[in-house]
Design a protein around this motif. Structure first.
Motif, PDB file in Angstrom:
ATOM      1  N   CYS A 110       1.536   6.304  -5.744  1.00  0.00           N
ATOM      2  CA  CYS A 110       0.332   6.617  -6.510  1.00  0.00           C
ATOM      3  C   CYS A 110      -0.908   6.204  -5.720  1.00  0.00           C
ATOM      4  O   CYS A 110      -1.076   5.023  -5.408  1.00  0.00           O
ATOM      5  CB  CYS A 110       0.364   5.898  -7.847  1.00  0.00           C
ATOM      6  SG  CYS A 110      -1.108   6.158  -8.843  1.00  0.00           S
ATOM      7  N   PRO A 111      -1.796   7.142  -5.383  1.00  0.00           N
ATOM      8  CA  PRO A 111      -2.966   6.788  -4.568  1.00  0.00           C
ATOM      9  C   PRO A 111      -4.001   5.957  -5.319  1.00  0.00           C
ATOM     10  O   PRO A 111      -4.885   5.363  -4.703  1.00  0.00           O
ATOM     11  CB  PRO A 111      -3.551   8.158  -4.183  1.00  0.00           C
ATOM     12  CG  PRO A 111      -3.075   9.091  -5.256  1.00  0.00           C
ATOM     13  CD  PRO A 111      -1.738   8.583  -5.698  1.00  0.00           C
ATOM     14  N   ASP A 112      -3.892   5.890  -6.663  1.00  0.00           N
ATOM     15  CA  ASP A 112      -4.871   5.132  -7.449  1.00  0.00           C
ATOM     16  C   ASP A 112      -4.559   3.642  -7.506  1.00  0.00           C
ATOM     17  O   ASP A 112      -5.403   2.851  -7.907  1.00  0.00           O
ATOM     18  CB  ASP A 112      -4.931   5.696  -8.876  1.00  0.00           C
ATOM     19  CG  ASP A 112      -5.403   7.145  -8.902  1.00  0.00           C
ATOM     20  OD1 ASP A 112      -6.213   7.509  -8.018  1.00  0.00           O
ATOM     21  OD2 ASP A 112      -4.936   7.905  -9.766  1.00  0.00           O
ATOM     22  N   LYS A 113      -3.344   3.257  -7.129  1.00  0.00           N
ATOM     23  CA  LYS A 113      -2.980   1.837  -7.133  1.00  0.00           C
ATOM     24  C   LYS A 113      -3.669   1.132  -5.975  1.00  0.00           C
ATOM     25  O   LYS A 113      -3.865   1.713  -4.902  1.00  0.00           O
ATOM     26  CB  LYS A 113      -1.470   1.686  -6.987  1.00  0.00           C
ATOM     27  CG  LYS A 113      -0.667   2.255  -8.148  1.00  0.00           C
ATOM     28  CD  LYS A 113      -0.674   1.314  -9.330  1.00  0.00           C
ATOM     29  CE  LYS A 113       0.242   1.823 -10.439  1.00  0.00           C
ATOM     30  NZ  LYS A 113       0.259   0.903 -11.585  1.00  0.00           N
ATOM     31  N   PRO A 114      -4.047  -0.143  -6.155  1.00  0.00           N
ATOM     32  CA  PRO A 114      -4.655  -0.884  -5.043  1.00  0.00           C
ATOM     33  C   PRO A 114      -3.704  -0.958  -3.852  1.00  0.00           C
ATOM     34  O   PRO A 114      -2.486  -1.105  -4.028  1.00  0.00           O
ATOM     35  CB  PRO A 114      -4.903  -2.273  -5.642  1.00  0.00           C
ATOM     36  CG  PRO A 114      -4.888  -2.080  -7.128  1.00  0.00           C
ATOM     37  CD  PRO A 114      -3.952  -0.944  -7.389  1.00  0.00           C
ATOM     38  N   VAL A 115      -4.265  -0.858  -2.656  1.00  0.00           N
ATOM     39  CA  VAL A 115      -3.448  -1.002  -1.446  1.00  0.00           C
ATOM     40  C   VAL A 115      -3.047  -2.471  -1.312  1.00  0.00           C
ATOM     41  O   VAL A 115      -3.904  -3.353  -1.381  1.00  0.00           O
ATOM     42  CB  VAL A 115      -4.244  -0.547  -0.200  1.00  0.00           C
ATOM     43  CG1 VAL A 115      -3.475  -0.864   1.080  1.00  0.00           C
ATOM     44  CG2 VAL A 115      -4.535   0.950  -0.281  1.00  0.00           C
ATOM     45  N   PRO A 116      -1.753  -2.761  -1.142  1.00  0.00           N
ATOM     46  CA  PRO A 116      -1.342  -4.168  -1.038  1.00  0.00           C
ATOM     47  C   PRO A 116      -1.855  -4.800   0.248  1.00  0.00           C
ATOM     48  O   PRO A 116      -2.061  -4.119   1.255  1.00  0.00           O
ATOM     49  CB  PRO A 116       0.187  -4.087  -1.043  1.00  0.00           C
ATOM     50  CG  PRO A 116       0.500  -2.713  -0.540  1.00  0.00           C
ATOM     51  CD  PRO A 116      -0.608  -1.834  -1.032  1.00  0.00           C
ATOM     52  N   SER A 117      -2.073  -6.098   0.209  1.00  0.00           N
ATOM     53  CA  SER A 117      -2.446  -6.832   1.412  1.00  0.00           C
ATOM     54  C   SER A 117      -1.188  -7.181   2.190  1.00  0.00           C
ATOM     55  O   SER A 117      -0.065  -7.050   1.681  1.00  0.00           O
ATOM     56  CB  SER A 117      -3.193  -8.116   1.037  1.00  0.00           C
ATOM     57  OG  SER A 117      -2.310  -9.017   0.378  1.00  0.00           O
ATOM     58  N   THR A 118      -1.359  -7.642   3.414  1.00  0.00           N
ATOM     59  CA  THR A 118      -0.195  -8.085   4.189  1.00  0.00           C
ATOM     60  C   THR A 118       0.467  -9.277   3.507  1.00  0.00           C
ATOM     61  O   THR A 118       1.691  -9.421   3.546  1.00  0.00           O
ATOM     62  CB  THR A 118      -0.591  -8.459   5.622  1.00  0.00           C
ATOM     63  OG1 THR A 118      -1.632  -9.454   5.588  1.00  0.00           O
ATOM     64  CG2 THR A 118      -1.080  -7.244   6.402  1.00  0.00           C
ATOM     65  N   GLU A 119      -0.319 -10.123   2.862  1.00  0.00           N
ATOM     66  CA  GLU A 119       0.259 -11.260   2.140  1.00  0.00           C
ATOM     67  C   GLU A 119       1.091 -10.783   0.946  1.00  0.00           C
ATOM     68  O   GLU A 119       2.141 -11.358   0.637  1.00  0.00           O
ATOM     69  CB  GLU A 119      -0.834 -12.215   1.670  1.00  0.00           C
ATOM     70  CG  GLU A 119      -0.279 -13.499   1.067  1.00  0.00           C
ATOM     71  CD  GLU A 119      -1.342 -14.532   0.782  1.00  0.00           C
ATOM     72  OE1 GLU A 119      -0.984 -15.626   0.298  1.00  0.00           O
ATOM     73  OE2 GLU A 119      -2.535 -14.260   1.037  1.00  0.00           O
ATOM     74  N   ASP A 120       0.632  -9.713   0.284  1.00  0.00           N
ATOM     75  CA  ASP A 120       1.426  -9.128  -0.801  1.00  0.00           C
ATOM     76  C   ASP A 120       2.790  -8.677  -0.282  1.00  0.00           C
ATOM     77  O   ASP A 120       3.818  -8.878  -0.946  1.00  0.00           O
ATOM     78  CB  ASP A 120       0.701  -7.915  -1.398  1.00  0.00           C
ATOM     79  CG  ASP A 120      -0.545  -8.284  -2.194  1.00  0.00           C
ATOM     80  OD1 ASP A 120      -0.619  -9.419  -2.701  1.00  0.00           O
ATOM     81  OD2 ASP A 120      -1.452  -7.429  -2.289  1.00  0.00           O
TER      82      ASP A 120
END
Length: 349
Positions: A95-105
């Motif tokens: 889903c393009p609307d979800k926040p992009v995860p960080s590398t820490e995520d």
């Protein structure tokens, strides 16, 4: 596999496709993740993480299909191949609307995978972006990592040049998908010029296979992982605090060669080593997996792992566990065993 999937963790048997492996879809705090498991779960765990736009088929198949390396790794470990979100075979668009995860995520996601399988401390193997994620995981969760095997790793934040290049690549992915130009950029990231071919020489089989596998990637999924990596922080200064032994491979034609040299300079010299593979790009696991065998044997024998005795007569590995020092590596043995591979050893005499 998109974020719309069920919230329950499920196991899907994919033995026919994965040549004896089994795929698990593990739900995590930042979405589901695919893990392909090979081998006996009672054995110690080796966790892998691939580079951008790749999965276990396109990033680790060369190494794990190389007979001597397979006998070493599959004899001693159960392999857990983690794919970046949406990079597994047959993945749906995220889903393009979800926040992009960080590398820490994503590092936290690795922890959730380990907990799902009930794993304690594991051996880790990552390539470039995957090497960064696993290194960040090792820095944050030191007690869960016994060793790092890193191929063309990253540890610094992106330079302005890399950041701008990645932004251009992101725009291409957004507007044109996995087009010809994007594939050429990615293949240049992975492989040396020689195997990519030229007007006079055809590209090699491994490049052709990788090109076909790239066609299967969802462009939005690659775009999101690229944006994650383009926002990565510099973790260089934390590397001195790593407790685990670390073995780094890098091709001398890799565009991340300078990154690998920087990383080895930041690691504790008593428990780290760098192997530079001549005439090779970033993805040593696919381009020259045979060059990894002897360094891996030395590294793993320091943990008491070795190849089955019936295969010890191989001319590439005349060693037995009894003749291996408990030290990680020795400059003398590395120099003797790795010709014509160029090595840099960062060990105190």
């Amino acid at each position: 596999m998109g974020e719309f999937c069920s919230t329950d963790s499920v196991s899907v048997d994919m033995e026919t496709i994965y040549l004896g492996g089994k795929e698990y879809h593990v739900q995590t705090g930042c979405g589901p993740v695919s893990v392909i498991v090979y081998g006996d779960k009672d054995k110690p765990a080796l966790v892998t993480y691939p580079d951008l736009a790749l999965n276990q088929m396109s990033c680790f198949q060369g190494l794990f299909f190389f007979p001597e390396a397979a006998s070493l790794l599959l004899h001693n470990f159960c392999i857990y191949h983690i794919s970046p979100p949406g990079h597994e075979l047959g993945a749906a668009a995220l889903c393009p609307d979800k926040p992009v995860p960080s590398t820490e995520d994503l590092a936290d996601q690795v922890l959730e995978v380990l907990n799902f399988f009930g794993l304690g401390a594991v051996m880790c193997m990552g390539v470039t972006a995957g090497a960064y994620i696993l290194t960040q995981f090792a820095l944050k969760y030191k007690e869960r990592v016994v060793g790092l095997i890193l191929v063309s790793p990253l540890c610094k934040g992106p330079s302005w040049t890399e950041w701008l290049y990645n932004k251009v690549l992101s725009n291409l992915l957004y507007f044109y998908g996995i087009c010809g130009l994007v594939k050429e950029c990615l293949l240049k990231r992975y492989f040396s010029k020689e195997v990519r071919g030229s007007a006079e020489l055809p590209e090699s089989d491994i490049v052709q296979a990788c090109r076909r596998l790239l066609d299967e990637r969802q462009s939005i999924n690659v775009l999101r992982f690229l944006e994650t990596m383009n926002g990565r922080p510099d973790i260089s200064e934390g590397l001195k605090k790593l407790r685990c032994r670390t073995l780094i491979f890098v091709g001398d034609e890799s565009s991340f060669h300078a990154e690998a040299l920087h990383m080895i300079s930041k690691l504790d010299k008593r428990c780290s080593a760098l192997v530079e593979v001549q005439a090779c790009g970033s993805m040593v696991t696919e381009e020259q997996p045979h060059a990894m065998l002897i360094p891996l044997e030395f590294f793993l024998m320091g943990y008491g792992f070795y190849r089955p005795s019936q295969l010890s007569g191989s001319p590439r590995s005349p060693l037995s566990p009894s003749c291996i020092s408990p030290e990680l590596l020795s400059p003398e043995s590395m120099g003797l065993k790795l010709k014509p591979i160029k090595t840099r050893i960062s060990l105190q005499s």
